[in-house]
Design an enzyme around this catalytic site. Sequence first.
Site, PDB file in Angstrom:
ATOM      1  CB  THR A 173       9.554   4.293  -4.144  1.00  0.00           C
ATOM      2  OG1 THR A 173       8.125   4.227  -4.192  1.00  0.00           O
ATOM      3  CG2 THR A 173      10.027   4.145  -2.717  1.00  0.00           C
ATOM      4  CE  LYS A 175      12.036   1.073  -4.160  1.00  0.00           C
ATOM      5  NZ  LYS A 175      11.437   0.390  -3.004  1.00  0.00           N
ATOM      6  CE  LYS A 177      12.664  -1.100   0.528  1.00  0.00           C
ATOM      7  NZ  LYS A 177      11.560  -1.970   1.002  1.00  0.00           N
ATOM      8  CE  LYS A 201       5.743   5.231  -0.861  1.00  0.00           C
ATOM      9  NZ  LYS A 201       6.910   4.469  -0.382  1.00  0.00           N
ATOM     10  CG  ASP A 203      10.778   2.226   0.437  1.00  0.00           C
ATOM     11  OD1 ASP A 203       9.884   1.604   1.041  1.00  0.00           O
ATOM     12  OD2 ASP A 203      11.239   1.863  -0.647  1.00  0.00           O
ATOM     13  CG  HIS A 294       3.740   2.501   2.357  1.00  0.00           C
ATOM     14  ND1 HIS A 294       3.755   1.233   2.898  1.00  0.00           N
ATOM     15  CD2 HIS A 294       4.375   2.405   1.169  1.00  0.00           C
ATOM     16  CE1 HIS A 294       4.380   0.412   2.056  1.00  0.00           C
ATOM     17  NE2 HIS A 294       4.760   1.092   0.999  1.00  0.00           N
ATOM     18  NE  ARG A 295      -1.063  -2.299  -0.173  1.00  0.00           N
ATOM     19  CZ  ARG A 295      -1.743  -3.178  -0.892  1.00  0.00           C
ATOM     20  NH1 ARG A 295      -2.989  -3.479  -0.549  1.00  0.00           N
ATOM     21  NH2 ARG A 295      -1.212  -3.758  -1.952  1.00  0.00           N
TER      22      ARG A 295
END
Length: 477
Positions: A173, A175, A177, A201, A203, A294-295
């Site tokens: 991910t 960063k 973000k 990815k 964020d 994403h959750r």
Amino acid sequence: MSPQTETKASVGFKAGVKDYKLTYYTPDYQTKDTDILAAFRVTPQPGVPPEEAGAAVAAESSTGTWTTVWTDGLTSLDRYKGRCYGLEPVPGEENQYIAYVAYPLDLFEEGSVTNMFTSIVGNVFGFKALRALRLEDLRVPPAYSKTFQGPPHGIQVERDKLNKYGRPLLGCTIKPKLGLSAKNYGRAVYECLRGGLDFTKDDENVNSQPFMRWRDRFLFCAEAIYKAQAETGEIKGHYLNATAGTCEEMIKRAVCARELGVPIVMHDYLTGGFTANTSLAHYCRDNGLLLHIHRAMHAVIDRQKNHGMHFRVLAKALRLSGGDHIHAGTVVGKLEGERDITLGFVDLLRDDFIEKDRSRGIYFTQDWVSLPGVLPVASGGIHVWHMPALTEIFGDDSVLQFGGGTLGHPWGNAPGAVANRVALEACVQARNEGRDLAREGNDIIREASKWSPELAAACEVWKEIKFEFAAVDTLDK
């Protein structure tokens, strides 16, 4: 109205309030293969019998209301009502019960997670007779799951698209973000992919803010992907977050990603909503895009042990709605997740048939038939020293995602990616040679660091970093 007419109208109907358990508590009921089954953790208010509480859950989440209504006579309650068919006390807890409820399939619209959840986890969660209520598990019968498309592609198709087999996939991910310009963001993506990662990815917070509009980000990331692919000979991807304020805008962003030729897009499925997610999943299948999920917001729903909904239910809902990856905790990192519970819902995401196993929190046997599987993503506070444990816990069919564990490398982004790739390859090779990753993991990493200066530097930086807090969501003993 004449007395005679009044008498006829009132035959079979008696106004008033009656106990739910008289109609909805049916301990002798034999469940059908087509029933949707739910296991609720019920905490009744003082003075409310558990049978009445369980029946109230069945009633309020299906056909019941607070009083008898004359239109009950115009339908068949026996055909459509939910039934509380079992109750058991929760070990070690006072005044908590697991209530088992069966719902007839005809109560739900085909192919709609939205409609299913509106009934099962709707108004009933605010019912005054209950102090707390949690949906622990859900059995989705094949008769209902077959009305869903499910994941756009699934695990095997993704491996074929990427031409990557025999190991977990590696991600990162980007960063910080928030706050990077699109050009600097694209630079970080390139460096990570060039260093050996399979994916980078967005964020979950990254949509289209003033500092980086979505189209600029998409263009710079696509350039980074193509450059890294040309230099490494491997297929690369970046999860371009298509989440937006409207479904129309979300699809517009997915269309742009497809036109750029990138392999994967991303969606925040809980904040975006199940209707939006299912729409995007259908678009992705039709247009050859993988879908990363994403959750974000899940812990608002699932972290309290006595109220809300367990993540295993959200995971099942995602497999129905559609997604090729979903974040699933790490067991060893900074985010919540006990090992047995996590592995329970990881199996529910990946496997076709999962046996009931209360020791892992699985209340029902689940048969997905031919619905494609979802890759679990381990992400959050992990670094190279965690690699042996992650490889052993999650196996090959997973994505291991290191954000700070890549970008925090003292030599920069590309060396951070190199360190993670070397650590992963060393762990996979050691496992294939029959070594015990759980017992020998640290030795394996130390041996690999002798010939990889990037890994040696990473090992030195993160040797003392641990996140040792007890999990909140634990199994009942």
